[in-house]
Design a protein around this motif. Structure first.
Motif, mmCIF file in Angstrom:
data_model
loop_
_atom_site.group_PDB
_atom_site.id
_atom_site.type_symbol
_atom_site.label_atom_id
_atom_site.label_comp_id
_atom_site.label_asym_id
_atom_site.label_seq_id
_atom_site.Cartn_x
_atom_site.Cartn_y
_atom_site.Cartn_z
ATOM 1 N N LEU A 27 0.833 -1.201 0.000
ATOM 2 C CA LEU A 27 0.000 0.000 0.000
ATOM 3 C C LEU A 27 0.874 1.260 0.000
ATOM 4 O O LEU A 27 0.607 2.212 -0.731
ATOM 5 N N PHE A 28 1.929 1.257 0.793
ATOM 6 C CA PHE A 28 2.849 2.398 0.842
ATOM 7 C C PHE A 28 3.526 2.623 -0.518
ATOM 8 O O PHE A 28 3.624 3.761 -0.998
ATOM 9 N N ILE A 29 3.975 1.564 -1.153
ATOM 10 C CA ILE A 29 4.636 1.685 -2.469
ATOM 11 C C ILE A 29 3.658 2.243 -3.500
ATOM 12 O O ILE A 29 4.003 3.119 -4.301
ATOM 13 N N ALA A 30 2.419 1.775 -3.496
ATOM 14 C CA ALA A 30 1.416 2.265 -4.450
ATOM 15 C C ALA A 30 1.114 3.739 -4.205
ATOM 16 O O ALA A 30 1.062 4.546 -5.156
ATOM 17 N N LEU A 31 0.943 4.123 -2.934
ATOM 18 C CA LEU A 31 0.670 5.523 -2.632
ATOM 19 C C LEU A 31 1.869 6.412 -2.957
ATOM 20 O O LEU A 31 1.704 7.535 -3.435
ATOM 21 N N ALA A 32 3.067 5.921 -2.730
ATOM 22 C CA ALA A 32 4.273 6.692 -3.052
ATOM 23 C C ALA A 32 4.393 6.895 -4.562
ATOM 24 O O ALA A 32 4.747 7.986 -5.026
ATOM 25 N N ALA A 33 4.073 5.867 -5.340
ATOM 26 C CA ALA A 33 4.134 6.000 -6.802
ATOM 27 C C ALA A 33 3.114 7.016 -7.296
ATOM 28 O O ALA A 33 3.410 7.850 -8.170
ATOM 29 N N ILE A 34 1.917 6.973 -6.741
ATOM 30 C CA ILE A 34 0.887 7.942 -7.134
ATOM 31 C C ILE A 34 1.306 9.349 -6.717
ATOM 32 O O ILE A 34 1.161 10.314 -7.481
ATOM 33 N N GLY A 35 1.843 9.491 -5.524
ATOM 34 C CA GLY A 35 2.303 10.798 -5.053
ATOM 35 C C GLY A 35 3.421 11.359 -5.912
ATOM 36 O O GLY A 35 3.428 12.549 -6.264
ATOM 37 N N VAL A 36 4.373 10.521 -6.296
ATOM 38 C CA VAL A 36 5.477 10.969 -7.155
ATOM 39 C C VAL A 36 4.941 11.395 -8.512
ATOM 40 O O VAL A 36 5.367 12.406 -9.073
ATOM 41 N N LYS A 37 3.984 10.656 -9.043
ATOM 42 C CA LYS A 37 3.403 11.011 -10.345
ATOM 43 C C LYS A 37 2.673 12.356 -10.272
ATOM 44 O O LYS A 37 2.739 13.160 -11.198
ATOM 45 N N LEU A 38 1.980 12.604 -9.158
ATOM 46 C CA LEU A 38 1.269 13.877 -9.010
ATOM 47 C C LEU A 38 2.233 15.045 -8.781
ATOM 48 O O LEU A 38 2.017 16.134 -9.312
ATOM 49 N N ILE A 39 3.261 14.822 -8.001
ATOM 50 C CA ILE A 39 4.202 15.900 -7.685
ATOM 51 C C ILE A 39 5.130 16.176 -8.856
ATOM 52 O O ILE A 39 5.334 17.315 -9.260
ATOM 53 N N PHE A 40 5.707 15.124 -9.416
ATOM 54 C CA PHE A 40 6.667 15.270 -10.514
ATOM 55 C C PHE A 40 6.031 14.738 -11.786
ATOM 56 O O PHE A 40 6.295 13.624 -12.210
ATOM 57 N N ASN A 41 5.214 15.548 -12.416
ATOM 58 C CA ASN A 41 4.553 15.138 -13.650
ATOM 59 C C ASN A 41 5.611 15.045 -14.745
ATOM 60 O O ASN A 41 6.243 16.024 -15.106
ATOM 61 N N THR A 42 5.815 13.865 -15.277
ATOM 62 C CA THR A 42 6.880 13.653 -16.254
ATOM 63 C C THR A 42 6.420 13.827 -17.691
ATOM 64 O O THR A 42 7.222 13.688 -18.602
ATOM 65 N N ALA A 43 5.160 14.132 -17.907
ATOM 66 C CA ALA A 43 4.681 14.348 -19.279
ATOM 67 C C ALA A 43 5.201 15.694 -19.771
ATOM 68 O O ALA A 43 5.089 16.702 -19.090
#
Length: 148
Positions: A27-43
């Motif tokens: 659960l922590f890994i999934a939330l961290a991945a979502i948080g990183v995607k929201l904070i650091f948008n790589t598009a």
């Protein structure tokens, strides 16, 4: 002496705690991945996509030989025509054949020994014959007193 029966130790490892820890870690890994995607948008947002471009299949050059031929034809056209590079500064483009003729007839100017291109009579002659409409050619004619 009586033989002792060996039973596995159950107090050290508790399966429920181990499963809860594994689930919490996932659960922590999934939330961290979502948080990183929201904070650091790589598009990439700095380059807009053309309307007909699919990001999965980028558009490639469809006719490279024709594109190269058109590019070279435009270069040749520019080499053979008279035009302004910077009209305000008086920088003109002359046909390459005329430029070569001017160099052959008048020679190259020693630019390292001069402060202005249109100060010597030889340069004025070259300038007025090669680029007669340039502002520098006009100043040569005024210095010469011919005015034509």
């Amino acid at each position: 002496m009586a033989k002792a029966h060996h039973h596995p130790e159950t107090r050290d490892v508790q399966p429920r705690v181990l499963l809860a820890f594994g689930a919490g870690l996932l659960l922590f890994i999934a939330l961290a991945a979502i948080g990183v995607k929201l904070i650091f948008n790589t598009a990439p947002t700095w380059l807009p996509l053309p309307a007909n471009t699919n990001p999965e299949n980028p558009g490639l050059q469809t006719a490279p030989k024709q594109d190269l031929a058109a590019f070279r034809a435009e270069e040749d056209r520019q080499l053979k025509t008279l035009g302004w590079v910077d009209r305000n500064a008086g920088i003109a483009r002359i046909p390459i054949d005329d430029a070569m003729w001017a160099v052959v007839s008048h020679g190259l100017t020693d630019w390292s020994q001069q402060t202005a291109a249109a100060t010597e009579p030889d340069n004025c002659a070259l300038l007025t014959t090669a680029v007669p409409r340039a502002p520098q050619a006009e100043s040569c004619r005024q210095q010469d007193g011919t005015g034509r």
